[in-house]
Design a protein around this motif. Structure first.
Motif, PDB file in Angstrom:
ATOM      1  N   LEU A  83       1.017  -1.335   0.000  1.00 31.26           N
ATOM      2  CA  LEU A  83      -0.279  -0.066  -0.336  1.00 31.26           C
ATOM      3  C   LEU A  83       0.964   1.566   0.037  1.00 31.26           C
ATOM      4  O   LEU A  83       0.317   2.107  -0.855  1.00 31.26           O
ATOM      5  CB  LEU A  83      -0.978  -0.162   1.436  1.00 31.26           C
ATOM      6  CG  LEU A  83      -1.810   1.906   1.352  1.00 31.26           C
ATOM      7  CD1 LEU A  83      -3.237   1.162   0.690  1.00 31.26           C
ATOM      8  CD2 LEU A  83      -2.998   0.841   2.610  1.00 31.26           C
ATOM      9  N   HIS A  84       2.052   1.260   0.928  1.00 34.66           N
ATOM     10  CA  HIS A  84       2.779   2.218   0.777  1.00 34.66           C
ATOM     11  C   HIS A  84       3.643   2.379  -0.324  1.00 34.66           C
ATOM     12  O   HIS A  84       4.211   3.604  -0.635  1.00 34.66           O
ATOM     13  CB  HIS A  84       3.387   2.267   1.766  1.00 34.66           C
ATOM     14  CG  HIS A  84       3.092   3.185   3.183  1.00 34.66           C
ATOM     15  ND1 HIS A  84       3.871   2.437   4.606  1.00 34.66           N
ATOM     16  CD2 HIS A  84       2.382   4.169   3.725  1.00 34.66           C
ATOM     17  CE1 HIS A  84       3.179   3.675   5.753  1.00 34.66           C
ATOM     18  NE2 HIS A  84       1.768   4.528   4.845  1.00 34.66           N
ATOM     19  N   SER A  85       3.798   1.160  -1.245  1.00 34.44           N
ATOM     20  CA  SER A  85       4.334   2.155  -2.522  1.00 34.44           C
ATOM     21  C   SER A  85       3.762   3.088  -3.182  1.00 34.44           C
ATOM     22  O   SER A  85       4.561   3.550  -3.978  1.00 34.44           O
ATOM     23  CB  SER A  85       4.367   0.451  -3.102  1.00 34.44           C
ATOM     24  OG  SER A  85       3.654  -0.075  -3.409  1.00 34.44           O
ATOM     25  N   THR A  86       2.780   3.469  -3.491  1.00 35.07           N
ATOM     26  CA  THR A  86       2.083   3.797  -4.050  1.00 35.07           C
ATOM     27  C   THR A  86       0.934   4.770  -3.162  1.00 35.07           C
ATOM     28  O   THR A  86       0.679   5.954  -4.498  1.00 35.07           O
ATOM     29  CB  THR A  86       1.588   3.091  -4.897  1.00 35.07           C
ATOM     30  OG1 THR A  86      -0.481   2.506  -3.896  1.00 35.07           O
ATOM     31  CG2 THR A  86       1.117   2.427  -5.966  1.00 35.07           C
ATOM     32  N   ASN A  87       1.118   4.871  -2.041  1.00 33.05           N
ATOM     33  CA  ASN A  87       0.272   5.889  -1.503  1.00 33.05           C
ATOM     34  C   ASN A  87       1.535   6.135  -0.078  1.00 33.05           C
ATOM     35  O   ASN A  87       1.064   5.276   0.615  1.00 33.05           O
ATOM     36  CB  ASN A  87      -1.325   5.535  -1.213  1.00 33.05           C
ATOM     37  CG  ASN A  87      -1.900   6.256  -0.520  1.00 33.05           C
ATOM     38  OD1 ASN A  87      -1.953   7.364  -0.193  1.00 33.05           O
ATOM     39  ND2 ASN A  87      -3.791   6.075  -0.128  1.00 33.05           N
ATOM     40  N   ASN A  88       1.584   7.826  -0.464  1.00 35.58           N
ATOM     41  CA  ASN A  88       2.186   8.239   1.239  1.00 35.58           C
ATOM     42  C   ASN A  88       1.310   7.753   2.155  1.00 35.58           C
ATOM     43  O   ASN A  88       1.899   7.980   4.121  1.00 35.58           O
ATOM     44  CB  ASN A  88       3.308   8.948   0.892  1.00 35.58           C
ATOM     45  CG  ASN A  88       3.812   9.441   0.264  1.00 35.58           C
ATOM     46  OD1 ASN A  88       3.711   9.076  -0.992  1.00 35.58           O
ATOM     47  ND2 ASN A  88       5.024   9.491  -0.162  1.00 35.58           N
ATOM     48  N   PHE A  92      -5.508   9.453   5.196  1.00 33.74           N
ATOM     49  CA  PHE A  92      -6.265  10.312   4.705  1.00 33.74           C
ATOM     50  C   PHE A  92      -6.790   9.639   3.759  1.00 33.74           C
ATOM     51  O   PHE A  92      -8.155   9.478   4.133  1.00 33.74           O
ATOM     52  CB  PHE A  92      -5.001  11.244   3.859  1.00 33.74           C
ATOM     53  CG  PHE A  92      -3.654  11.989   4.361  1.00 33.74           C
ATOM     54  CD1 PHE A  92      -3.798  11.837   5.718  1.00 33.74           C
ATOM     55  CD2 PHE A  92      -2.977  12.480   4.409  1.00 33.74           C
ATOM     56  CE1 PHE A  92      -2.979  11.753   6.874  1.00 33.74           C
ATOM     57  CE2 PHE A  92      -2.025  12.980   5.054  1.00 33.74           C
ATOM     58  CZ  PHE A  92      -2.472  12.931   6.474  1.00 33.74           C
ATOM     59  N   THR A  93      -6.701   8.945   2.851  1.00 32.61           N
ATOM     60  CA  THR A  93      -7.669   8.266   1.457  1.00 32.61           C
ATOM     61  C   THR A  93      -8.102   7.382   1.985  1.00 32.61           C
ATOM     62  O   THR A  93      -9.199   7.682   1.789  1.00 32.61           O
ATOM     63  CB  THR A  93      -6.399   7.745   1.019  1.00 32.61           C
ATOM     64  OG1 THR A  93      -5.552   6.845   0.865  1.00 32.61           O
ATOM     65  CG2 THR A  93      -6.242   8.660   0.324  1.00 32.61           C
ATOM     66  N   GLY A  94      -8.161   6.346   2.961  1.00 36.39           N
ATOM     67  CA  GLY A  94      -8.717   5.389   3.900  1.00 36.39           C
ATOM     68  C   GLY A  94      -9.839   5.825   4.782  1.00 36.39           C
ATOM     69  O   GLY A  94     -11.024   5.418   4.424  1.00 36.39           O
ATOM     70  N   ARG A  95      -9.815   7.141   4.672  1.00 35.23           N
ATOM     71  CA  ARG A  95     -11.138   7.816   5.968  1.00 35.23           C
ATOM     72  C   ARG A  95     -11.836   9.176   4.954  1.00 35.23           C
ATOM     73  O   ARG A  95     -12.964   8.966   5.231  1.00 35.23           O
ATOM     74  CB  ARG A  95     -10.051   8.499   6.851  1.00 35.23           C
ATOM     75  CG  ARG A  95      -9.771   8.012   8.325  1.00 35.23           C
ATOM     76  CD  ARG A  95      -8.508   8.823   8.921  1.00 35.23           C
ATOM     77  NE  ARG A  95      -8.959   7.833  10.543  1.00 35.23           N
ATOM     78  CZ  ARG A  95      -7.994   6.704  10.549  1.00 35.23           C
ATOM     79  NH1 ARG A  95      -7.595   6.607   9.344  1.00 35.23           N
ATOM     80  NH2 ARG A  95      -7.915   5.674  11.720  1.00 35.23           N
ATOM     81  N   GLY A 155       1.891  18.739  -1.381  1.00 35.32           N
ATOM     82  CA  GLY A 155       3.006  19.243  -0.538  1.00 35.32           C
ATOM     83  C   GLY A 155       3.559  18.722   0.303  1.00 35.32           C
ATOM     84  O   GLY A 155       5.286  17.728   0.303  1.00 35.32           O
ATOM     85  N   LEU A 156       2.846  17.554   1.174  1.00 32.63           N
ATOM     86  CA  LEU A 156       3.502  16.637   2.111  1.00 32.63           C
ATOM     87  C   LEU A 156       3.799  15.079   1.150  1.00 32.63           C
ATOM     88  O   LEU A 156       4.864  15.269   1.574  1.00 32.63           O
ATOM     89  CB  LEU A 156       1.962  16.091   3.227  1.00 32.63           C
ATOM     90  CG  LEU A 156       1.758  16.866   3.934  1.00 32.63           C
ATOM     91  CD1 LEU A 156       0.032  16.459   5.041  1.00 32.63           C
ATOM     92  CD2 LEU A 156       2.799  17.587   5.530  1.00 32.63           C
ATOM     93  N   ARG A 198       1.586  12.601  13.543  1.00 29.23           N
ATOM     94  CA  ARG A 198       2.324  11.945  13.396  1.00 29.23           C
ATOM     95  C   ARG A 198       3.397  11.557  12.190  1.00 29.23           C
ATOM     96  O   ARG A 198       3.850  11.412  11.828  1.00 29.23           O
ATOM     97  CB  ARG A 198       2.591  10.930  13.653  1.00 29.23           C
ATOM     98  CG  ARG A 198       0.139  10.193  12.826  1.00 29.23           C
ATOM     99  CD  ARG A 198      -0.345   9.105  13.034  1.00 29.23           C
ATOM    100  NE  ARG A 198      -1.104   8.851  13.553  1.00 29.23           N
ATOM    101  CZ  ARG A 198      -1.749   6.825  13.337  1.00 29.23           C
ATOM    102  NH1 ARG A 198      -1.285   6.823  14.493  1.00 29.23           N
ATOM    103  NH2 ARG A 198      -2.982   6.912  12.456  1.00 29.23           N
ATOM    104  N   ARG A 199       2.171  12.077  11.123  1.00 28.38           N
ATOM    105  CA  ARG A 199       3.427  11.983   9.700  1.00 28.38           C
ATOM    106  C   ARG A 199       4.028  13.311   9.514  1.00 28.38           C
ATOM    107  O   ARG A 199       5.302  13.230   8.714  1.00 28.38           O
ATOM    108  CB  ARG A 199       1.483  12.745   8.495  1.00 28.38           C
ATOM    109  CG  ARG A 199       1.595  10.788   8.232  1.00 28.38           C
ATOM    110  CD  ARG A 199       2.742   9.830   7.511  1.00 28.38           C
ATOM    111  NE  ARG A 199       1.760   8.356   7.401  1.00 28.38           N
ATOM    112  CZ  ARG A 199       2.042   7.618   6.525  1.00 28.38           C
ATOM    113  NH1 ARG A 199       4.063   7.827   6.034  1.00 28.38           N
ATOM    114  NH2 ARG A 199       1.291   6.718   6.645  1.00 28.38           N
TER     115      ARG A 199
END
Length: 488
Positions: A83-88, A92-95, A155-156, A198-199
């Motif tokens: 999941l992290h390989s495509t989405n930082n 956020f998106t899961g919510r 930006g993040l 936390r990010r």
């Protein structure tokens, strides 16, 4: 794939909600995520299609069948790596993502789609609980300095990717806290801000320097957008101090409603109303907060921002909340053979609507009325579309009582004068003009100045901002180094 016959054996499992009376008492998240068994069953429904349309339906191209299969087999740690390989920022998106991946799910042709968003939510929550989300500082530094202006999701994401590539990144934010519209546009009951915090700590550990309350350029005079900047820095200074500059500010210029009575007190943009409550939730003290307590509230605009105004007004204790939408009411169910795998037009009822809201469709506001300079109501008329034009329906005029009117009709372009400060060309909608192709992607007409996210594409989804931030990071890395190993 997990289970060959899973899609025939199991029904879709929805995430749960806490009861309305309970959740209206606070601004905490109220979604009850899937437990291990429910996530396993949901993942078993994935058919591992020969052509997984969900991958393309997702703007960041999440490798959905793979992490579904891993969840089905209980390999949660590998699932978060995929999941992290495509989405930082899958928390956020899961919510808050509307899940275009689910609209594109092959199962959605004639059944209910796999609950991809709920699985993503479950994966990232377990990853944080188990300490699997760790900083990934670069082993080799390039010596290149990059300024990222705007700390929303674009930006993040760009800052994280560029820091991991070894660059020295400084992230500038005009507000007092990081997050952009994630922080001050989205209510806490949809996404608590601890997820951003936390990010931010992760980014700092990866070497990103963060400077808040710094405005790049100047805010237009008379702007009503909330701004807490204490310091100003010029575009020329950034271009002098950095090897590349990436503009990722949000689209914050609200669409106005210029009808008679617009200047009455009690009529406000959603982005005057929502950020104040988020500030209060964060422990800040505000004088004269806009509140809906004991008021008849009219929300003009039927989208997500309008829904956020509904939920916040109900938590304030509004007497009534009515939401207007100028478009006709869409069908409850989409015509799937006609729309799949694209995003369908259908009636969408949010959790905020379920908490108490009267919804009016195909309605237009003709005039605000008031007494002693304060709004007391508005005059409306129902409309229909004929030959592509909006036409009033005679005999449907009506007056609504209103003590507070919130304008939530979308955003037209970035509000700050940052584009003018840099001399960046604009497109017809007032956004930064920059291509997304492989040759010179995200570069503006100004040397070493790039643009991504809402700043470039206009008002859009968080998931699109993450995508553009990642892609712009690769483009900048390639611009500075001649090549890039960052994923596009």
């Amino acid at each position: 794939m997990g289970k060959v016959t899973g899609f025939m054996e199991y029904e879709r499992i929805e995430e749960g909600y806490k009861p309305v009376p309970e959740r209206l008492k606070n601004y905490k998240e109220f979604v009850i995520g899937l437990d291990d068994q429910a996530a396993n069953t949901q993942a078993a429904r994935c058919m591992d299609c020969g052509t997984p349309f969900c991958n393309n339906g997702c703007p960041v191209n999440n490798i959905i069948p793979d992490f579904n299969d891993l969840v089905y087999h209980g390999d949660w740690k590998e699932a978060i790596d995929v999941l992290h390989s495509t989405n930082n920022f899958p928390e956020f998106t899961g919510r808050i993502c509307p899940a275009p991946c689910e609209a594109a799910c092959t199962l959605n042709v004639n059944q209910l789609a796999v609950g991809i968003k709920s699985i993503e939510h479950a994966i990232i929550d377990r990853a944080w609980e188990n300490g699997w989300v760790k900083p990934q500082p670069a082993k080799i530094k390039t010596g290149k300095k990059i300024a990222v202006v705007g700390s929303g999701p674009a930006g993040l994401a760009a800052s994280q990717q560029l820091a991991r590539a070894g660059h020295d990144v400084t992230l500038f934010e005009k507000n007092d806290r990081v997050g952009g519209l994630l922080r001050y546009g989205i209510p806490d009951f949809k996404m608590e801000k601890s997820h951003i915090d936390r990010r931010v700590e992760q980014l700092k550990a990866e070497g990103v320097t963060i400077r808040t309350s710094v405005l790049v350029g100047e805010m237009p005079k008379g702007s009503k957008v909330t701004n807490w900047a204490k310091e100003t820095i010029s575009a020329e200074q950034l271009k002098k101090d950095f090897d590349a500059v990436l503009l990722t500010g949000g689209s914050e210029q609200s669409r106005d409603l210029p009808v008679p009575g617009r200047d009455l007190d009690g009529i406000h943009f959603a982005m005057e109303f929502l950020p104040q409550q988020n500030k209060i939730n964060a422990g800040d003290k505000l004088k004269g907060q806009l509140r809906a307590d004991g008021k008849h509230v009219i929300v003009i605009g039927g989208g997500d921002t309008g829904s956020d105004c509904v939920g916040t007004s109900n938590r304030h204790g509004a007497v009534s909340v009515t939401q207007f939408e100028v478009m006709p009411q869409p069908p409850v169910e989409e015509n799937r053979p006609m729309t799949w795998p694209y995003w369908p037009m259908k009636l969408r009822t949010s959790s905020s609507h379920d908490e108490g809201c009267q919804r009016e469709f195909a309605i237009s506001t003709k005039e605000f009325i008031g007494e002693k300079g304060k709004v007391t109501g508005l005059k409306t008329v129902h409309i229909e579309f004929k030959d592509g034009k909006m036409v009033e329906i005679a005999g449907t005029e009506k007056e609504y009582k209103a003590d507070l009117v919130l304008l939530a009709m979308g955003f037209v372009n970035p509000v700050a004068t940052v584009l003018e400060a840099f001399g960046v060309d604009k497109d017809a909608r007032g956004n930064a003009k920059a291509s997304t192709d492989f040759t010179g992607g995200y570069a503006t007409n100004v040397s070493k100045v790039f643009a991504a996210g809402d700043m470039r594409r206009g008002q859009s989804l968080v998931v699109w901002a993450i995508r553009e931030g990642r892609q712009a990071a690769r483009a900048i890395d390639e611009f500075l180094m001649g090549f890039s190993d960052l994923p596009r």
